[in-house]
Design an enzyme around this catalytic site. Structure first.
Site, PDB file in Angstrom:
ATOM      1  N   ASP A  83      25.733  39.914  40.692  1.00 57.16           N
ATOM      2  CA  ASP A  83      26.734  39.620  41.665  1.00 57.16           C
ATOM      3  C   ASP A  83      27.087  41.153  42.404  1.00 57.16           C
ATOM      4  O   ASP A  83      26.767  42.206  41.820  1.00 57.16           O
ATOM      5  CB  ASP A  83      28.154  39.257  41.375  1.00 57.16           C
ATOM      6  CG  ASP A  83      28.814  39.913  40.368  1.00 57.16           C
ATOM      7  OD1 ASP A  83      28.114  40.674  39.390  1.00 57.16           O
ATOM      8  OD2 ASP A  83      30.138  40.270  40.132  1.00 57.16           O
ATOM      9  N   GLU A 141      30.122  39.433  37.197  1.00 53.31           N
ATOM     10  CA  GLU A 141      30.805  40.469  36.337  1.00 53.31           C
ATOM     11  C   GLU A 141      31.853  41.207  36.988  1.00 53.31           C
ATOM     12  O   GLU A 141      32.654  41.691  36.223  1.00 53.31           O
ATOM     13  CB  GLU A 141      29.704  41.592  36.014  1.00 53.31           C
ATOM     14  CG  GLU A 141      29.956  42.565  35.044  1.00 53.31           C
ATOM     15  CD  GLU A 141      30.949  43.575  35.352  1.00 53.31           C
ATOM     16  OE1 GLU A 141      31.833  43.970  34.488  1.00 53.31           O
ATOM     17  OE2 GLU A 141      30.894  44.112  36.428  1.00 53.31           O
TER      18      GLU A 141
HETATM   19 ZN   LIG Z   1      30.853  47.214  39.149  1.00 55.20          ZN
HETATM   20 ZN   LIG Z   2      28.355  46.736  37.248  1.00 56.97          ZN
END
Ligand SMILES: [Zn+2]
Ligand SMILES: [Zn+2]
Length: 397
Positions: A83, A141
């Site tokens: 991401d 994440e």
């Molecule tokens: Zn990051």
């Molecule tokens: Zn990262």
């Protein structure tokens, strides 16, 4: 030096133009956490072109297996996050983000393209190793509750169950060509604290008619630091920072309430729970004793990240074989958080860092900044190194 190591190095070099092109494609088309649909489709298509079938997981993630000889012997999982961040890129690059306001500013484009390249190498040499490699392309994440926690809930660590998991992250403070490791506790848990201290506002000249939430909140902030300095085991790193304090009164106006926001970080799950409980008790009790009240709200973040010492030691020596001793360094504890930490509480794990800094070329900017960039030479050795580490671990009885 084993011939398989040489073979991996050759393949990594041979594939490096494609690896860099993949990174630039992902960089140019960044997607925010939980919205990585095109990235997922791109990765799926790349894997298919290598003859690797993948399965969707966690909505925008992917999971795939590369089976060597005797596939049930041992399983190693390799994880890449995919991401991007809500940042407007200021780099002037031919592959600059086309998605205005969204940028791969944490190197997850590097992690994704690197794992694709690792997969291509491992698929090519699957007749040369025993066991199974499990690929995890993980979304989100950067956003709570973290894609890793959803991947685990949806069974990423089952069927087959990995014996170990490896993850890499770019490091802007490590020169390109170097790799960093740390055994044991490495990154912190991170919980967000939201406090509303309530009092009774009024004229600043008549505090006796008010319950001043500014004074109460100030006492709470100072007292909370003593939980860190007086209650925490001094051998455990922990941080409490309040970066937001909103008391919207005036020189002569006492407000009704104050809002405080902060972050609490720890390297131990027991202390994390104890620390939060003590803070809540202290904030509520202190506000009450001073005539007000306090709503104490915690948004739970990622746990602390622990690297299994034995696995990390083995991976470090594999890295020394691949990169040379002078290029493998030891890392310090880092109080940032990372959702790879969820995996580390379920399976032996090693989260290591890939140097991408190149001062001569001006590649010095931190992650999460609008001018973050990497030296793409890291994409020549990074993927090969991960492939080598994976098969070294699979070769362990
Ligand atoms: Zn990051
Ligand atoms: Zn990262």
């Amino acid at each position: 030096m084993s011939s398989i190591l040489e073979k991996i190095k050759q393949l990594a070099i041979q594939n490096s133009n494609e690896t860099i092109a993949n990174r630039q494609h992902i960089h140019q088309n960044p997607e925010l956490s939980f919205h990585e649909f095109e990235t997922q489709a791109f990765i799926e298509a790349q894997l298919a072109s290598y003859g690797i079938e993948s399965e969707k997981i966690a909505n925008t993630g992917l999971i795939a297996l590369i089976e060597g000889r005797n596939p049930s012997k041992k399983v190693i999982a390799l994880r890449a996050d995919i991401d991007a961040l809500p940042i407007l890129e200021t780099n002037d690059l031919p592959y600059k983000s086309k998605n205005t306001g969204v940028m791969h500013a944490c190197g997850h484009d590097v992690h994704a393209s690197s794992l694709l390249a690792t997969a291509k190498i491992l698929q090519e040499i699957k007749g040369d190793f025993e066991g199974t490699v499990k690929l995890l392309f993980q979304p989100a994440e950067e956003k709570a509750p973290g894609g890793a926690s959803i991947m685990i809930k949806e069974g990423a660590l089952e069927n087959p169950k990995p014996n170990g998991i490896l993850g890499q992250h770019v490091a802007t403070n490590i020169p390109v060509g170097k790799i960093g490791f740390r055994e044991g506790m490495y990154m912190a848990s991170a919980d967000e604290l939201y406090l509303t201290v309530k009092g009774l506002g009024g004229h600043g000249a008549m505090p006796d008619n008010c319950i001043d939430p500014v004074v109460i909140a100030s006492h709470i902030i100072v007292a909370m630091q003593q939980i860190i300095s007086r209650n925490k085991n001094p051998r455990l790193p922990s941080v409490l920072t309040f970066g937001k304090f909103i008391a919207n009164g005036a020189t002569n106006v006492i407000p009704d309430e104050v809002k405080i926001e902060g972050t609490f970080r720890a390297m131990d799950e027991t202390w994390r729970a104890e620390g939060l409980a003590k803070m809540k008790k202290l904030a509520e009790g202190m506000a009450e004793a001073m005539g007000g009240s306090c709503d104490f709200h915690v948004l739970k973040g990622y746990p602390f990240l622990q690297n299994n010492p034995e696995l990390t030691r083995r991976m470090k020596s594999a890295a020394i074989e691949y990169m040379g001793e002078e290029n493998v360094i030891d890392l310090d504890i880092w109080m940032a958080a990372e959702d790879f930490a969820f995996y580390t509480h379920h399976v032996d794990a090693c989260f290591y860092r890939l140097g991408i800094r190149n001062e001569a070329n001006g590649i010095i900017h931190g992650v999460h900044t609008p001018n973050f960039n990497i030296d793409e030479k890291a994409l020549v050795h990074g993927p090969g190194l991960m492939a080598w580490m994976a098969i070294q671990e699979l070769s362990q009885i």
